[in-house]
Every structure is written in C-alpha cells, then in structure tokens.
Design a protein around this motif. Structure first.
Motif, mmCIF file in Angstrom:
data_model
loop_
_atom_site.group_PDB
_atom_site.id
_atom_site.type_symbol
_atom_site.label_atom_id
_atom_site.label_comp_id
_atom_site.label_asym_id
_atom_site.label_seq_id
_atom_site.Cartn_x
_atom_site.Cartn_y
_atom_site.Cartn_z
ATOM 1 N N ILE A 13 13.441 51.748 10.476
ATOM 2 C CA ILE A 13 14.325 50.873 11.246
ATOM 3 C C ILE A 13 14.928 49.854 10.278
ATOM 4 O O ILE A 13 14.213 49.239 9.485
ATOM 5 C CB ILE A 13 13.583 50.181 12.416
ATOM 6 C CG1 ILE A 13 14.541 49.331 13.232
ATOM 7 C CG2 ILE A 13 12.413 49.377 11.920
ATOM 8 C CD1 ILE A 13 13.959 48.865 14.561
ATOM 9 N N VAL A 14 16.252 49.742 10.308
ATOM 10 C CA VAL A 14 16.973 48.776 9.478
ATOM 11 C C VAL A 14 17.761 47.886 10.429
ATOM 12 O O VAL A 14 18.642 48.360 11.136
ATOM 13 C CB VAL A 14 17.922 49.475 8.472
ATOM 14 C CG1 VAL A 14 18.664 48.440 7.648
ATOM 15 C CG2 VAL A 14 17.144 50.429 7.593
ATOM 16 N N ASP A 15 17.418 46.623 10.445
ATOM 17 C CA ASP A 15 18.036 45.671 11.369
ATOM 18 C C ASP A 15 19.088 44.844 10.639
ATOM 19 O O ASP A 15 18.771 43.982 9.830
ATOM 20 C CB ASP A 15 16.952 44.771 11.956
ATOM 21 C CG ASP A 15 17.477 43.859 13.043
ATOM 22 O OD1 ASP A 15 18.705 43.836 13.276
ATOM 23 O OD2 ASP A 15 16.645 43.167 13.667
ATOM 24 N N HIS A 16 20.355 45.142 10.939
ATOM 25 C CA HIS A 16 21.458 44.380 10.350
ATOM 26 C C HIS A 16 22.153 43.526 11.410
ATOM 27 O O HIS A 16 23.342 43.233 11.299
ATOM 28 C CB HIS A 16 22.484 45.320 9.714
ATOM 29 C CG HIS A 16 22.108 45.807 8.352
ATOM 30 N ND1 HIS A 16 21.914 44.972 7.295
ATOM 31 C CD2 HIS A 16 21.881 47.055 7.890
ATOM 32 C CE1 HIS A 16 21.584 45.671 6.225
ATOM 33 N NE2 HIS A 16 21.554 46.943 6.563
ATOM 34 N N THR A 17 21.404 43.122 12.432
ATOM 35 C CA THR A 17 22.033 42.335 13.492
ATOM 36 C C THR A 17 22.534 40.989 12.984
ATOM 37 O O THR A 17 23.498 40.448 13.524
ATOM 38 C CB THR A 17 21.068 42.114 14.669
ATOM 39 O OG1 THR A 17 19.850 41.553 14.182
ATOM 40 C CG2 THR A 17 20.788 43.401 15.399
ATOM 41 N N ASN A 18 21.902 40.443 11.967
ATOM 42 C CA ASN A 18 22.319 39.141 11.431
ATOM 43 C C ASN A 18 22.728 39.229 9.964
ATOM 44 O O ASN A 18 22.500 38.297 9.193
ATOM 45 C CB ASN A 18 21.193 38.116 11.586
ATOM 46 C CG ASN A 18 20.899 37.831 13.047
ATOM 47 O OD1 ASN A 18 21.813 37.632 13.828
ATOM 48 N ND2 ASN A 18 19.631 37.845 13.408
ATOM 49 N N SER A 19 23.295 40.357 9.564
ATOM 50 C CA SER A 19 23.740 40.506 8.180
ATOM 51 C C SER A 19 25.077 41.233 8.164
ATOM 52 O O SER A 19 25.469 41.852 9.157
ATOM 53 C CB SER A 19 22.704 41.280 7.367
ATOM 54 O OG SER A 19 22.791 42.653 7.620
ATOM 55 N N THR A 40 24.346 45.773 13.636
ATOM 56 C CA THR A 40 23.737 46.956 14.258
ATOM 57 C C THR A 40 22.292 47.130 13.809
ATOM 58 O O THR A 40 21.840 46.528 12.843
ATOM 59 C CB THR A 40 24.511 48.243 13.896
ATOM 60 O OG1 THR A 40 24.442 48.432 12.484
ATOM 61 C CG2 THR A 40 25.947 48.171 14.339
ATOM 62 N N VAL A 41 21.606 47.987 14.533
ATOM 63 C CA VAL A 41 20.231 48.374 14.185
ATOM 64 C C VAL A 41 20.235 49.885 13.988
ATOM 65 O O VAL A 41 20.701 50.630 14.851
ATOM 66 C CB VAL A 41 19.234 47.981 15.297
ATOM 67 C CG1 VAL A 41 17.846 48.473 14.965
ATOM 68 C CG2 VAL A 41 19.233 46.480 15.501
ATOM 69 N N GLU A 43 18.005 53.228 13.504
ATOM 70 C CA GLU A 43 16.662 53.754 13.748
ATOM 71 C C GLU A 43 16.683 55.268 13.602
ATOM 72 O O GLU A 43 17.522 55.932 14.193
ATOM 73 C CB GLU A 43 16.191 53.404 15.158
ATOM 74 C CG GLU A 43 16.140 51.924 15.445
ATOM 75 C CD GLU A 43 15.709 51.634 16.875
ATOM 76 O OE1 GLU A 43 14.631 52.122 17.265
ATOM 77 O OE2 GLU A 43 16.456 50.946 17.582
#
Length: 141
Positions: A13-19, A40-41, A43
């Motif tokens: 899982i790569v969380d780019h919601t704040n990047s 986006t996230v 998965e």
C-alpha cells in the motif's frame, strides 16, 4: 505436503493522499515502476518469483493466468516462465542457484580467475546441467 500457491504472498500500500505523488515522467527511467498520482492510495497484492526472487505486483486487470512451475509448484514471473519453457521445462529455484554458486566458490577458493566461475556473472547458467539420477544399490542406474 504441498504448500499453498499463495503462501508467502504479500500486499503493498502506497499512500499519496498528502503528497504530490509520482508521475509517469518520474518513473519512466525505472523499468517496471508504477506511476502513483498525488492524492491517491495505491493498493496491490504481490508475489515473489520462486526462480529469481523478483517481486511481482499483481495486475487485477490481467486476463491470462500467472505462470506456475509444475516441478516446484510455485509462482514464477513471466521472464522466468519464458526461460523455463525455452530450457525444456527446467525448474531452477533460487535456492538451487545459491547452492550451486556456493559449491563453485568452495571448489575454486582462491582461484578467482578460474573459468568455471564465469557462470557467476549470469545466474541463469548456474542451474545444474545434469538431471538427477536415482541409483539403487545392486540394481541398474
């Protein structure tokens, strides 16, 4: 005892919601990398190839079956499946490659320029070339 094909499977899982994320241009120079836009996230399930240890992110939109080596009953990547078929169905799990490399290094310790050690530069050549034989004492080999 047979092991399950999904044994050892993983999840990323790569969380780019704040990047700002990674654009296609950011990852274009790295083969096999996935662009993940900002906000986006990402998965995905992932597997490890038993023949080369590559990590394979599973594409949920893939329609063809994943390759499974019939000899070691494990998932293998597309590249190793192509090599396995080209070699007549040879099963070369990563552990066997390491064992063979270790044997060659012990056999030729201190002989760094020995010609047999050239195969260490190409792991696909480290497979045993002779098929295993079963020898029964007092019987035919």
């Amino acid at each position: 005892m047979k092991r399950r094909l999904d044994a050892g499977a993983g999840y990323v899982i790569v969380d780019h919601t704040n990047s700002p994320g990674l654009s296609a241009a950011d990852v274009a120079h790295v083969p096999g990398q996935v662009a993940i836009p900002g906000g986006t996230v990402f998965e995905r399930d992932m597997l490890s190839c038993s023949h080369c240890q590559a990590t394979v992110l599973l594409n949920p939109a893939r329609v063809r079956d994943r390759a499974v080596c019939p000899k070691c009953h494990a998932y293998i990547c597309d590249r190793c499946e192509t090599a396995r078929v080209a070699a007549g169905g040879a099963c070369v799990p990563f552990e066997a490659v390491l064992d063979r490399a270790g044997e060659l290094l012990v056999k030729h310790a201190g002989q760094i320029d020995h010609p047999e050690l050239d195969v260490l530069n190409d792991p696909t050549r480290l497979a045993y070339t002779d098929a295993p034989r079963i020898v029964v004492p007092g019987g035919a080999a």
